[in-house]
Design a protein around this motif. Sequence first.
Motif, PDB file in Angstrom:
ATOM      1  N   ALA A  16     -51.236  59.279  36.209  1.00 57.59           N
ATOM      2  CA  ALA A  16     -52.379  59.411  35.294  1.00 57.59           C
ATOM      3  C   ALA A  16     -51.952  59.105  33.859  1.00 57.59           C
ATOM      4  O   ALA A  16     -50.849  59.451  33.436  1.00 57.59           O
ATOM      5  CB  ALA A  16     -52.968  60.813  35.380  1.00 57.59           C
ATOM      6  N   GLY A  17     -52.821  58.431  33.132  1.00 53.61           N
ATOM      7  CA  GLY A  17     -52.540  58.117  31.737  1.00 53.61           C
ATOM      8  C   GLY A  17     -51.583  56.960  31.550  1.00 53.61           C
ATOM      9  O   GLY A  17     -51.148  56.694  30.432  1.00 53.61           O
ATOM     10  N   LYS A  18     -51.250  56.272  32.625  1.00 49.16           N
ATOM     11  CA  LYS A  18     -50.331  55.141  32.525  1.00 49.16           C
ATOM     12  C   LYS A  18     -51.011  53.888  33.059  1.00 49.16           C
ATOM     13  O   LYS A  18     -51.739  53.945  34.052  1.00 49.16           O
ATOM     14  CB  LYS A  18     -49.062  55.401  33.344  1.00 49.16           C
ATOM     15  N   SER A 123     -49.907  63.149  40.337  1.00 47.31           N
ATOM     16  CA  SER A 123     -50.886  62.511  39.465  1.00 47.31           C
ATOM     17  C   SER A 123     -50.786  62.925  38.004  1.00 47.31           C
ATOM     18  O   SER A 123     -51.065  62.113  37.125  1.00 47.31           O
ATOM     19  CB  SER A 123     -52.299  62.776  39.979  1.00 47.31           C
ATOM     20  N   GLU A 124     -50.410  64.136  37.714  1.00 44.84           N
ATOM     21  CA  GLU A 124     -50.408  64.626  36.337  1.00 44.84           C
ATOM     22  C   GLU A 124     -49.571  63.746  35.410  1.00 44.84           C
ATOM     23  O   GLU A 124     -48.465  63.370  35.750  1.00 44.84           O
ATOM     24  CB  GLU A 124     -49.870  66.056  36.269  1.00 44.84           C
ATOM     25  N   HIS A 125     -50.098  63.456  34.240  1.00 43.58           N
ATOM     26  CA  HIS A 125     -49.411  62.585  33.289  1.00 43.58           C
ATOM     27  C   HIS A 125     -48.061  63.157  32.857  1.00 43.58           C
ATOM     28  O   HIS A 125     -47.040  62.482  32.912  1.00 43.58           O
ATOM     29  CB  HIS A 125     -50.304  62.338  32.077  1.00 43.58           C
ATOM     30  N   THR A 153     -41.889  59.630  31.542  1.00 47.73           N
ATOM     31  CA  THR A 153     -43.191  59.745  30.887  1.00 47.73           C
ATOM     32  C   THR A 153     -43.423  58.495  30.094  1.00 47.73           C
ATOM     33  O   THR A 153     -44.231  58.144  29.465  1.00 47.73           O
ATOM     34  CB  THR A 153     -43.263  60.979  29.967  1.00 47.73           C
TER      35      THR A 153
END
Length: 153
Positions: A16-18, A123-125, A153
Amino acid sequence: MKRENSAVRVATIGFAGKSAQSFFDLLRNAQVRTVLDIRLNNTSQLAGFAKKQDLPYFLDRLCNAAYVEMPELAPEPDLLKRYQAKQLAWDAFTAEYVELIARRRVESNLDVDLFHSACLLCSEHLPHRCHRSLAVEYLNAQWNSRLTITHLT
Protein backbone atom coordinates in the motif's frame (compact mmCIF):
# COMPACT_ATOMS: atom_id res chain seq x y z
CA MET A 1 22.55 -27.34 3.81
CA LYS A 2 21.27 -25.79 7.04
CA ARG A 3 22.70 -22.50 8.29
CA GLU A 4 22.47 -23.50 11.94
CA ASN A 5 24.39 -20.61 13.51
CA SER A 6 24.61 -17.93 10.84
CA ALA A 7 22.48 -14.82 10.63
CA VAL A 8 19.52 -14.92 8.27
CA ARG A 9 18.82 -11.72 6.37
CA VAL A 10 15.07 -11.08 6.10
CA ALA A 11 13.03 -8.04 5.08
CA THR A 12 9.42 -6.92 5.33
CA ILE A 13 7.35 -4.84 2.93
CA GLY A 14 3.81 -3.60 2.45
CA PHE A 15 2.45 -2.75 -0.98
CA ALA A 16 0.00 0.00 0.00
CA GLY A 17 1.17 3.52 -0.79
CA LYS A 18 3.75 2.30 -3.28
CA SER A 19 3.79 2.31 -7.04
CA ALA A 20 4.63 -0.97 -8.74
CA GLN A 21 7.98 0.50 -9.76
CA SER A 22 8.84 1.50 -6.20
CA PHE A 23 7.68 -1.84 -4.78
CA PHE A 24 9.66 -4.01 -7.18
CA ASP A 25 12.70 -1.71 -7.05
CA LEU A 26 12.77 -2.03 -3.24
CA LEU A 27 12.67 -5.82 -3.49
CA ARG A 28 15.30 -5.98 -6.23
CA ASN A 29 17.64 -3.52 -4.48
CA ALA A 30 17.37 -5.52 -1.26
CA GLN A 31 18.29 -8.68 -3.22
CA VAL A 32 15.15 -10.48 -2.07
CA ARG A 33 15.02 -14.04 -3.42
CA THR A 34 11.65 -15.12 -1.96
CA VAL A 35 8.54 -13.13 -1.08
CA LEU A 36 6.60 -14.72 1.77
CA ASP A 37 2.99 -13.59 1.48
CA ILE A 38 1.50 -13.39 4.98
CA ARG A 39 -1.67 -11.53 3.99
CA LEU A 40 -5.10 -12.79 4.94
CA ASN A 41 -6.68 -11.30 1.79
CA ASN A 42 -4.28 -11.59 -1.13
CA THR A 43 -6.79 -11.79 -3.98
CA SER A 44 -8.63 -8.50 -3.43
CA GLN A 45 -8.87 -5.95 -6.23
CA LEU A 46 -7.33 -3.51 -3.76
CA ALA A 47 -4.10 -5.52 -3.99
CA GLY A 48 -3.56 -4.23 -7.54
CA PHE A 49 -0.13 -5.36 -8.79
CA ALA A 50 0.32 -7.45 -5.62
CA LYS A 51 -2.60 -9.83 -6.25
CA LYS A 52 -1.81 -13.49 -5.60
CA GLN A 53 -2.64 -14.36 -9.21
CA ASP A 54 -0.15 -11.85 -10.68
CA LEU A 55 2.59 -11.46 -8.11
CA PRO A 56 4.52 -14.68 -8.84
CA TYR A 57 4.89 -13.61 -12.49
CA PHE A 58 6.03 -10.08 -11.64
CA LEU A 59 8.46 -11.29 -8.97
CA ASP A 60 10.02 -13.81 -11.33
CA ARG A 61 10.31 -11.41 -14.28
CA LEU A 62 11.28 -8.23 -12.44
CA CYS A 63 13.22 -9.49 -9.42
CA ASN A 64 14.21 -13.08 -10.17
CA ALA A 65 12.42 -13.94 -6.93
CA ALA A 66 10.04 -16.70 -5.90
CA TYR A 67 6.61 -16.38 -4.31
CA VAL A 68 5.45 -18.44 -1.31
CA GLU A 69 2.08 -18.12 0.40
CA MET A 70 2.48 -18.37 4.16
CA PRO A 71 -1.03 -18.35 5.69
CA GLU A 72 0.27 -19.60 9.05
CA LEU A 73 1.55 -16.05 9.69
CA ALA A 74 -1.71 -14.36 8.65
CA PRO A 75 -4.10 -13.17 11.35
CA GLU A 76 -7.47 -14.88 11.67
CA PRO A 77 -10.30 -13.05 9.85
CA ASP A 78 -12.17 -12.15 13.05
CA LEU A 79 -9.04 -10.74 14.71
CA LEU A 80 -8.23 -8.54 11.73
CA LYS A 81 -11.87 -7.43 11.38
CA ARG A 82 -12.07 -6.39 15.05
CA TYR A 83 -8.81 -4.43 14.78
CA GLN A 84 -9.81 -2.68 11.56
CA ALA A 85 -13.20 -1.79 13.08
CA LYS A 86 -11.32 -0.23 16.02
CA GLN A 87 -12.85 -2.72 18.42
CA LEU A 88 -9.31 -3.70 19.43
CA ALA A 89 -6.47 -1.35 20.30
CA TRP A 90 -3.03 -2.09 18.84
CA ASP A 91 -1.76 -3.59 22.11
CA ALA A 92 -4.72 -5.98 22.30
CA PHE A 93 -4.32 -6.93 18.64
CA THR A 94 -0.61 -7.55 19.24
CA ALA A 95 -1.29 -9.81 22.22
CA GLU A 96 -3.94 -11.84 20.38
CA TYR A 97 -1.86 -12.13 17.20
CA VAL A 98 1.27 -13.27 19.05
CA GLU A 99 -0.82 -15.77 21.03
CA LEU A 100 -2.27 -17.04 17.73
CA ILE A 101 1.08 -17.66 16.03
CA ALA A 102 2.43 -19.20 19.24
CA ARG A 103 -0.54 -21.62 19.26
CA ARG A 104 0.23 -22.42 15.64
CA ARG A 105 3.82 -23.18 16.70
CA VAL A 106 5.14 -21.33 13.67
CA GLU A 107 8.68 -21.30 15.03
CA SER A 108 8.70 -25.11 14.95
CA ASN A 109 6.67 -25.58 11.79
CA LEU A 110 8.56 -23.13 9.56
CA ASP A 111 12.11 -23.70 8.33
CA VAL A 112 14.40 -20.77 9.16
CA ASP A 113 16.25 -21.36 5.88
CA LEU A 114 13.12 -20.32 3.96
CA PHE A 115 13.61 -16.84 5.45
CA HIS A 116 17.14 -16.38 4.06
CA SER A 117 17.02 -13.41 1.63
CA ALA A 118 13.25 -13.44 1.98
CA CYS A 119 10.73 -10.67 2.49
CA LEU A 120 7.46 -10.89 4.42
CA LEU A 121 4.66 -9.21 2.48
CA CYS A 122 1.48 -7.64 3.74
CA SER A 123 -0.56 -4.62 2.74
CA GLU A 124 0.21 -1.94 5.33
CA HIS A 125 2.50 0.79 4.00
CA LEU A 126 4.62 1.13 7.15
CA PRO A 127 5.71 -1.69 9.44
CA HIS A 128 5.18 -0.15 12.88
CA ARG A 129 1.49 -1.14 13.22
CA CYS A 130 1.49 -4.19 11.04
CA HIS A 131 1.45 -7.90 11.77
CA ARG A 132 4.52 -8.43 9.54
CA SER A 133 6.64 -6.72 12.20
CA LEU A 134 5.05 -8.77 14.95
CA ALA A 135 5.62 -12.00 13.01
CA VAL A 136 9.27 -11.36 12.24
CA GLU A 137 10.01 -10.13 15.79
CA TYR A 138 8.30 -13.20 17.27
CA LEU A 139 10.27 -15.56 15.03
CA ASN A 140 13.51 -13.74 15.77
CA ALA A 141 12.93 -14.14 19.52
CA GLN A 142 12.07 -17.83 19.10
CA TRP A 143 15.05 -18.44 16.82
CA ASN A 144 17.56 -16.83 19.22
CA SER A 145 18.00 -13.55 17.34
CA ARG A 146 19.21 -15.24 14.16
CA LEU A 147 17.27 -12.88 11.89
CA THR A 148 18.73 -9.62 10.62
CA ILE A 149 15.59 -7.61 9.88
CA THR A 150 15.15 -4.75 7.42
CA HIS A 151 11.83 -3.00 6.81
CA LEU A 152 11.58 -1.86 3.19
CA THR A 153 9.65 1.38 2.98
